[in-house]
Design an enzyme around this catalytic site. Structure first.
Site, PDB file in Angstrom:
ATOM      1  N   HIS A 468      46.885   1.024  21.283  1.00  0.00           N
ATOM      2  CA  HIS A 468      45.760   0.152  21.640  1.00  0.00           C
ATOM      3  C   HIS A 468      45.739  -0.119  23.151  1.00  0.00           C
ATOM      4  O   HIS A 468      44.723   0.109  23.825  1.00  0.00           O
ATOM      5  CB  HIS A 468      45.892  -1.160  20.859  1.00  0.00           C
ATOM      6  CG  HIS A 468      44.850  -2.183  21.194  1.00  0.00           C
ATOM      7  ND1 HIS A 468      43.795  -2.463  20.357  1.00  0.00           N
ATOM      8  CD2 HIS A 468      44.691  -2.982  22.274  1.00  0.00           C
ATOM      9  CE1 HIS A 468      43.040  -3.394  20.914  1.00  0.00           C
ATOM     10  NE2 HIS A 468      43.563  -3.726  22.081  1.00  0.00           N
ATOM     11  N   GLU A 469      46.866  -0.577  23.676  1.00  0.00           N
ATOM     12  CA  GLU A 469      46.907  -0.902  25.106  1.00  0.00           C
ATOM     13  C   GLU A 469      46.720   0.352  25.959  1.00  0.00           C
ATOM     14  O   GLU A 469      46.113   0.311  27.024  1.00  0.00           O
ATOM     15  CB  GLU A 469      48.209  -1.623  25.478  1.00  0.00           C
ATOM     16  CG  GLU A 469      48.398  -2.977  24.794  1.00  0.00           C
ATOM     17  CD  GLU A 469      47.214  -3.913  24.936  1.00  0.00           C
ATOM     18  OE1 GLU A 469      46.476  -3.818  25.932  1.00  0.00           O
ATOM     19  OE2 GLU A 469      47.001  -4.747  24.027  1.00  0.00           O
ATOM     20  N   HIS A 472      43.122   0.951  26.409  1.00  0.00           N
ATOM     21  CA  HIS A 472      42.578   0.195  27.545  1.00  0.00           C
ATOM     22  C   HIS A 472      42.936   0.901  28.848  1.00  0.00           C
ATOM     23  O   HIS A 472      42.128   1.003  29.764  1.00  0.00           O
ATOM     24  CB  HIS A 472      43.192  -1.208  27.605  1.00  0.00           C
ATOM     25  CG  HIS A 472      42.631  -2.173  26.609  1.00  0.00           C
ATOM     26  ND1 HIS A 472      41.294  -2.444  26.519  1.00  0.00           N
ATOM     27  CD2 HIS A 472      43.236  -2.952  25.678  1.00  0.00           C
ATOM     28  CE1 HIS A 472      41.105  -3.359  25.566  1.00  0.00           C
ATOM     29  NE2 HIS A 472      42.268  -3.674  25.042  1.00  0.00           N
ATOM     30  N   HIS A 475      40.754   3.802  29.544  1.00  0.00           N
ATOM     31  CA  HIS A 475      39.430   3.349  29.993  1.00  0.00           C
ATOM     32  C   HIS A 475      39.468   3.077  31.502  1.00  0.00           C
ATOM     33  O   HIS A 475      38.569   3.455  32.256  1.00  0.00           O
ATOM     34  CB  HIS A 475      39.092   2.069  29.228  1.00  0.00           C
ATOM     35  CG  HIS A 475      37.645   1.695  29.239  1.00  0.00           C
ATOM     36  ND1 HIS A 475      37.193   0.506  28.732  1.00  0.00           N
ATOM     37  CD2 HIS A 475      36.547   2.334  29.695  1.00  0.00           C
ATOM     38  CE1 HIS A 475      35.880   0.429  28.880  1.00  0.00           C
ATOM     39  NE2 HIS A 475      35.467   1.521  29.459  1.00  0.00           N
TER      40      HIS A 475
HETATM   41 ZN    ZN Z   1      42.682  -5.004  23.492  1.00  0.00          ZN
END
Ligand code: ZN
Length: 679
Positions: A468-469, A472, A475
């Site tokens: 998940h991190e 980010h 992105h």
């Molecule tokens: Zn998040």
């Protein structure tokens, strides 16, 4: 005044911060110097007859960058190595930075200059990312009170400063309250039910504090397994009570802070002629109005309710028949759920841990992005870091060119804020001299560390968190943008910012992906098919209850900032109880003060925006469905996802970008299907 040896004063070079050299004494002098210089330069810049990008916006970007390079590393240090020396300096710094930002946001001369630029001929010729930066700047000026009369403007500014202070106090109360509690066990009998690895960690913690026995804390890696496994019901009650009453008493009580925060937010929104703070929050989000948000949340609640009710009934029945308890108390839920899960699926998170040693997990994650985007990730040993456990990596593209870098600080330790996050260290940006600055990210988690000769073994939840991190991080790091204000996660609406991160979690569930890395750290055996099947079957265990919990938090947050009257007769607690009556299937005990530790909305940026997690989950699930249809590593789909979504930063409307990628508007179907709630 210049301080040539101050490590926080960069000349916007691409150098990474030299963390070892940064001392609390450097912070305020560097910050004051940068802020003063910036103020003087902004004043000179704002006074222009015919502002252009080159004469106005490009120099402004350079000033913004200089502040980021000075203050960014301090924010990181405050989060990962909090100390008694750093704290007061950080607090003071926060005040200086927010005063500067609020001044900047209300600088009428600058506002006028940017408006002039927007209305000029030269604006039409700018790239869409530059245009967007200008539009965002004008919007943010209005939202920061640039059009207010002098009295209202002063009041608005005072409110913003006080809110920044309150948010920091909220967070520190919570950190102190979390740290203040210890459950110290000296009799091994009381450890019944706890897995060996958890006992070892508790013994290590006790030893670090020069104590005998076992020490449990309210940090997630200690608290969560304790609540799942400890058979001592009274000990669970003690831990639960301590956890849910954090920051609710004495000097660390957040109650009055919450009331003041809500009053001030409401007043600030009214000054800008918004109906409420929720409407103010939506002005920068993809959701179009309050109704759209509450209807969306209520649709999810409604569709999840039947499944959640069945889950609770099954759990209540289970504790009665198999655990011999006559009631299901709040401190039994995690324990009973874990027992039921083990019975139904016959495995525990602990059984999976040996298959997820740190090194293999990281390799697996890196291989995943290699297949998707052709990236290679290589560790660098020559980079200065803030702690010996921190690693640094370069990211190279298909042609072997370096395109980004990131720090990984994976383990939980004292003086580190809980949770996991990605933050920007350096932002991709084409500098005024034409050279390109590459992005660098901080990835911070609070996972288990190696124990003696045993490598760090992570739970599957931790593996999901890491992906998940990293999502980010991608992105931020895979952006194609070159303009500071829309580069990476900059300028991306809050309710879309979780799209790339939640998207990455899907890969952890793919057998093909797991087989590439999940191997027993001692035997090298792949994750057995039987265990995988159980894990997959357990994926949506209590999905209904979890969905309702998230909807409860989201709806509480959103209604608190739209319908709640901070000056009225109803307390925040009563208001929360009302939301729970509408949504929850399990009502927590009256002493539960969850709101006092809800730092996302009182100390983070999620006020009237917590719904963003679910909103973005709809987008990410629907985006991933495209890959499910075309093949999870389908190169064309990956290329389209990268070019339409991952790379665009805040330069375009996310809903339009999504439609371009998906070929239609998003629907909740894929999320409900992925969660097993589509029955
Ligand atoms: Zn998040």
């Amino acid at each position: 005044m210049t301080t040539p040896d101050n490590p926080l004063l960069f000349n916007t070079s691409t150098e990474l911060p030299v963390f070892a050299d940064i001392k609390p004494g450097h912070i305020l002098p560097a910050l004051e110097e940068v802020l003063n210089d910036n103020r003087a330069e902004i004043e000179a810049l704002s006074d222009q007859d015919k502002p252009s990008w080159a004469s106005l916006m490009a120099p402004l970007e350079a000033l913004e960058e200089r502040l980021q390079r000075t203050w960014g590393p301090v924010g990181n240090l405050n989060a990962v190595c909090d100390s008694d020396e750093l704290r007061p300096v950080y607090q003071k710094g926060i005040m200086l930075v927010s005063a500067y930002q609020s001044e900047l946001a209300q600088n009428e001369v600058l506002y006028t200059a940017i408006k002039k630029l927007r209305d000029s001929e030269s604006f039409k010729a700018l790239s869409s990312e530059k245009k967007q930066v200008i539009e965002h700047a004008l919007r943010d000026f209005r939202l920061s009170g640039a059009e207010l009369n002098p009295d209202d403007k002063a009041r608005f500014k005072a409110i913003q400063m006080r809110l920044a202070e309150l948010g920091t106090s909220f967070e520190q109360h919570l950190l102190d309250a979390t740290r203040a509690y210890r459950l110290h066990i000296e009799d091994e009998v009381e450890l019944a039910g706890l897995p060996d690895s958890i006992k070892q960690a508790a013994a290590q913690r006790a030893a670090e504090e020069s104590s005998q026995g076992w020490m449990f804390t309210l940090d997630a890696p200690s608290y969560i397994p304790f609540m799942q496994h400890a058979e001592g019901r009274d000990l669970r009650r003690q831990m639960y009570t301590a956890y849910v009453t954090r920051a609710s008493e004495g000097a660390l009580d957040n109650t009055s802070l919450i009331n003041e925060i809500l009053k001030l937010r409401s007043e600030a929104a009214a000054l800008l002629s918004f109906d409420n703070y929720g409407a103010y929050s939506l002005a920068t989000k993809t959701a179009k109005g309050s109704d759209e948000v509450t209807e969306f949340l209520r649709e999810l609640a409604e569709k999840s309710h039947p499944v959640a009710e069945k889950e609770v009934a099954e759990l209540e029945d289970f504790v009665c028949r198999e655990l011999g308890l006559d009631t299901l108390e709040a401190w039994d839920i995690a324990f009973a759920a874990e027992k039921l899960r083990q019975k139904k699926f016959d495995f525990s998170q602990e059984d999976l841990k040996p298959y997820f040693p740190e090194g293999l997990v990281l390799n697996g994650m890196f291989e995943t992005v290699k297949k998707l985007y052709g990236l290679s990730i290589k560790e660098r040993k020559d980079i200065n870091v803030w702690h010996k456990d921190v690693h640094y990596f370069d990211i190279l593209n298909r042609d072997g060119e370096k395109i980004a870098g990131f720090y990984l600080d994976a383990y939980a330790r004292p003086h580190k804020r809980g949770g996991a996050w990605m933050d920007e260290c350096i932002i991709r940006w084409k500098k005024p001299n034409g050279s390109l600055q590459l992005p660098v990210a901080y990835l911070v988690c609070n996972f288990a560390s190696p124990m003696g000769d045993t490598p760090a073994l992570w739970t599957f939840d931790e593996v999901l968190t890491l992906f998940h991190e990293f999502g980010h991080g991608l992105h931020h790091m895979l952006t194609h943008m070159e303009t500071l204000g829309v580069s990476g996660i900059r300028g991306v609406p809050w309710d879309a910012v979780e799209l790339p991160s939640q998207f990455m979690e899907n890969y952890c569930w793919e057998r093909e992906v797991l087989d590439s890395f999940a191997r027993h750290y001692q035997t090298d055996e792949v994750l057995p098919a039987e265990l995988y099947e159980k894990m997959y079957a357990a994926k949506n265990f209590h999905a209904g209850m979890q969905m309702l919990r998230q909807v409860e938090f989201s709806l509480f947050d959103f209604l608190l900032h739209t319908e709640f009257d901070p000056a009225g007769d109803i307390t925040v607690q009563e208001f929360l109880d009302e939301v729970r009556r509408e949504v929850a299937v399990i009502t927590p005990p009256a002493f539960n003060k969850f709101q006092n530790s809800f730092s996302h909305i009182f100390a983070g940026g999620y006020a009237a925006g917590y719904y963003s997690y679910k909103w973005a989950e709809v987008l990410s699930a629907d985006a991933y469905a495209t890959f499910e249809e075309a093949g999870i590593f389908d190169p064309e789909t990956a290329e389209s996802f990268h070019s339409n979504i991952l790379s665009i930063g805040g330069s375009r409307d996310i809903m339009q970008a999504f439609e371009k990628f998906r070929g239609r508007r998003p629907t909740v179907d894929a999320l409900l299907r992925h969660s097993g709630l589509n029955k």
